[in-house]
Design an enzyme around this catalytic site. Structure first.
Site, short mmCIF file in Angstrom:
data_model
loop_
_atom_site.label_atom_id
_atom_site.label_comp_id
_atom_site.label_asym_id
_atom_site.label_seq_id
_atom_site.Cartn_x
_atom_site.Cartn_y
_atom_site.Cartn_z
N ARG A 37 0.83 -1.21 0.00
CA ARG A 37 0.00 0.00 0.00
C ARG A 37 0.86 1.26 0.00
NH1 ARG A 37 -5.08 -1.76 3.80
NH2 ARG A 37 -6.25 -2.66 2.09
N LYS A 200 -21.34 -15.58 2.18
CA LYS A 200 -22.80 -15.43 2.22
C LYS A 200 -23.36 -14.71 1.01
CE LYS A 200 -23.14 -14.87 7.20
NZ LYS A 200 -23.34 -13.77 8.16
N GLY A 353 -9.63 -7.40 -0.99
CA GLY A 353 -9.98 -8.33 0.10
C GLY A 353 -9.50 -9.74 -0.17
N GLY A 376 -13.88 -3.20 0.19
CA GLY A 376 -15.20 -2.60 0.38
C GLY A 376 -15.55 -1.64 -0.74
P1 AMP Z 1 -16.51 -12.94 1.98
O1 AMP Z 1 -15.87 -12.10 3.03
O2 AMP Z 1 -17.98 -12.92 1.96
O3 AMP Z 1 -15.89 -12.73 0.61
O4 AMP Z 1 -16.18 -14.43 2.39
C1 AMP Z 1 -14.89 -14.93 2.47
C2 AMP Z 1 -14.88 -16.11 3.37
O5 AMP Z 1 -15.78 -17.07 2.88
C3 AMP Z 1 -13.54 -16.78 3.44
O6 AMP Z 1 -13.01 -16.58 4.71
C4 AMP Z 1 -13.85 -18.24 3.18
O7 AMP Z 1 -13.22 -19.10 4.08
C5 AMP Z 1 -15.34 -18.31 3.34
N1 AMP Z 1 -15.94 -19.41 2.57
C6 AMP Z 1 -15.77 -19.66 1.26
N2 AMP Z 1 -16.40 -20.78 0.90
C7 AMP Z 1 -17.00 -21.26 2.00
C8 AMP Z 1 -17.81 -22.41 2.27
N3 AMP Z 1 -18.12 -23.27 1.29
N4 AMP Z 1 -18.25 -22.58 3.52
C9 AMP Z 1 -17.93 -21.71 4.50
N5 AMP Z 1 -17.18 -20.60 4.31
C10 AMP Z 1 -16.72 -20.38 3.07
#
Ligand code: AMP
Length: 396
Positions: A37, A200, A353, A376
């Protein structure tokens, strides 16, 4: 891009306030563990120095919650910046960030000199976008430059506040981010693929909705796959499932159909009985997921299917890992997709991220067209939102 850039100003003998993103990771001894950064800010700083500006750099570091915290001082950043630039960077250790003493010293800077003030979030007024604080900051400078893409989705005193008072433009780093995102989202070369993963679906609804208007293919991976699979009538066992979003998943699938977008859901999965790297794991097709397992990564067949399409794409945007890539047993899907992007001739844009971290981890960073510096902020751009830190910059 209709915002003013560095080339729209002359900076000779001007005091220029530059909002940078020096929010770098540090170990417990305050040693910087990754200085990318800081490196990202060098072009703008060097340019301003060459133009004869007096440069006052502003940044936050971590979350001091409006109070001074010696562990979150920007002093190590000043020292690293000095090494990288090969020139002196004055640093003002100041609990008030801009005490009268600091202001006095900034007032006698010479042409081409560079100063860094203390962590702006030592002051609560920063995140409150307090108008009096913004005014106080603005009094130090003549021009404001926003070069902190990572905080541009926030409306704080050091971006929105300052840009509302001073003549303003974006720095080289923000300019590059905006060019990649706006070119891609407004006028992409096709086929245009978006790959959306992460834990999610609820975090990515806005992104999916917005991208369904633009892309030819939308590939889903990660934990959110299971809400879609449940909506399609599959058993998802113990996989992460947002039951209250199942109807929404159905609606999104219908919208995709209506718009002629091919929405791809994983066809196979690396599963385990527990969320752990220390238990057995194996691969199952979507129709064979049993009650006692959870899907923790996309399977090989899915990687192959996605990779084949990625090969033919002209533009690919990726946000969110395909599985629990932090655990070695469940990293293959994310690694496979990263490899496909690295090998494709498409313009490849990685949202910040986790996806950026994954691309770095697997050694494919150099092969991507653009890796965003803001998780973000890039997510909000993909949602079609305006970023307050950018919108407040003067139009051309
Ligand atoms: P996000 O911050 O929404 O982009 O989510 C990232 C996180 O989702 C990472 O830390 C992953 O470990 C988690 N992740 C990805 N695939 C899965 C899965 N199948 N089940 C649970 N967590 C997951």
């Amino acid at each position: 891009m209709n915002k003013k850039t560095l080339k729209d100003f002359t900076f000779y003998d001007k005091t220029v306030l530059v909002r940078c993103d020096f929010n770098v990771p540090m170990d417990e001894n305050q040693k910087i563990t990754d200085d990318r950064r800081i490196q990202g800010a060098l072009d703008t700083i060097r340019y301003l120095a060459k133009e004869g500006a007096k440069i006052v750099l502003i940044s936050h570091l971590g979350r001091p919650k409006g109070k001074p915290d010696p562990k979150l001082s920007l002093l190590p950043v000043a020292r690293r910046l000095e090494q990288l630039l090969g020139s002196k960077v004055q640093f003002f250790q100041d609990d008030l960030v801009i005490s009268q003493e600091t202001k006095d010293e900034l007032g006698v800077m010479k042409l081409g000199e560079i100063a860094l003030i203390e962590n702006i979030r030592f002051r609560k007024e920063e995140t409150d976008n307090d108008p009096a604080f913004a005014k106080e900051l603005a009094r130090i400078g003549d021009v404001y430059v926003n070069d902190a893409f990572g905080t541009s989705h926030r409306g704080h005193a050091s971006n929105l506040g300052l840009a509302s008072i001073l003549p303003s433009c974006v720095g080289f780093l923000v300019e590059k981010e905006l060019e990649f995102f706006s070119k891609t989202l407004e006028n992409p070369e096709r086929p245009f693929i978006a790959i959306i993963g992460g834990a999610k679906v609820s975090d990515k609804i806005g992104v999916i909705e917005n991208l369904l208007d633009k892309v030819d293919f939308l590939m889903i991976g990660g934990g959110m796959s299971y809400t879609f699979l449940h909506a399609m009538g599959y058993n998802v066992g113990k996989s992460i499932l947002e039951i209250e979003k199942v109807n929404l998943a159905k609606v999104l699938m219908q919208i995709a159909k209506d718009k002629g977008v091919e929405l791809l859901i994983p066809i196979d999965h690396v599963v385990a009985e527990e969320f752990s790297n220390d238990v057995d794991f194996w691969t199952l097709d979507s129709e064979n997921i049993s009650d006692d397992v959870m899907g923790l990564d996309i399977g090989e067949k899915t990687v192959e299917r996605y990779s084949d399409l990625i090969k033919k794409a002209k533009t690919v945007i990726w946000n969110g890992p395909m599985g629990v890539f932090e655990m070695t047993n469940f990293q293959s899907g994310t690694e496979g997709v990263a490899k496909a992007l690295a090998e494709s001739n498409a313009v490849t844009i990685i949202g910040g991220g986790d996806s950026a971290a994954a691309v770095e981890k697997f050694g494919y960073a150099e092969a991507m067209s653009h890796i965003s510096t803001g998780g973000g902020a890039s997510l909000e751009l993909l949602e079609g939102k305006e970023l307050p830190g950018i919108e407040s910059i003067q139009d051309r």
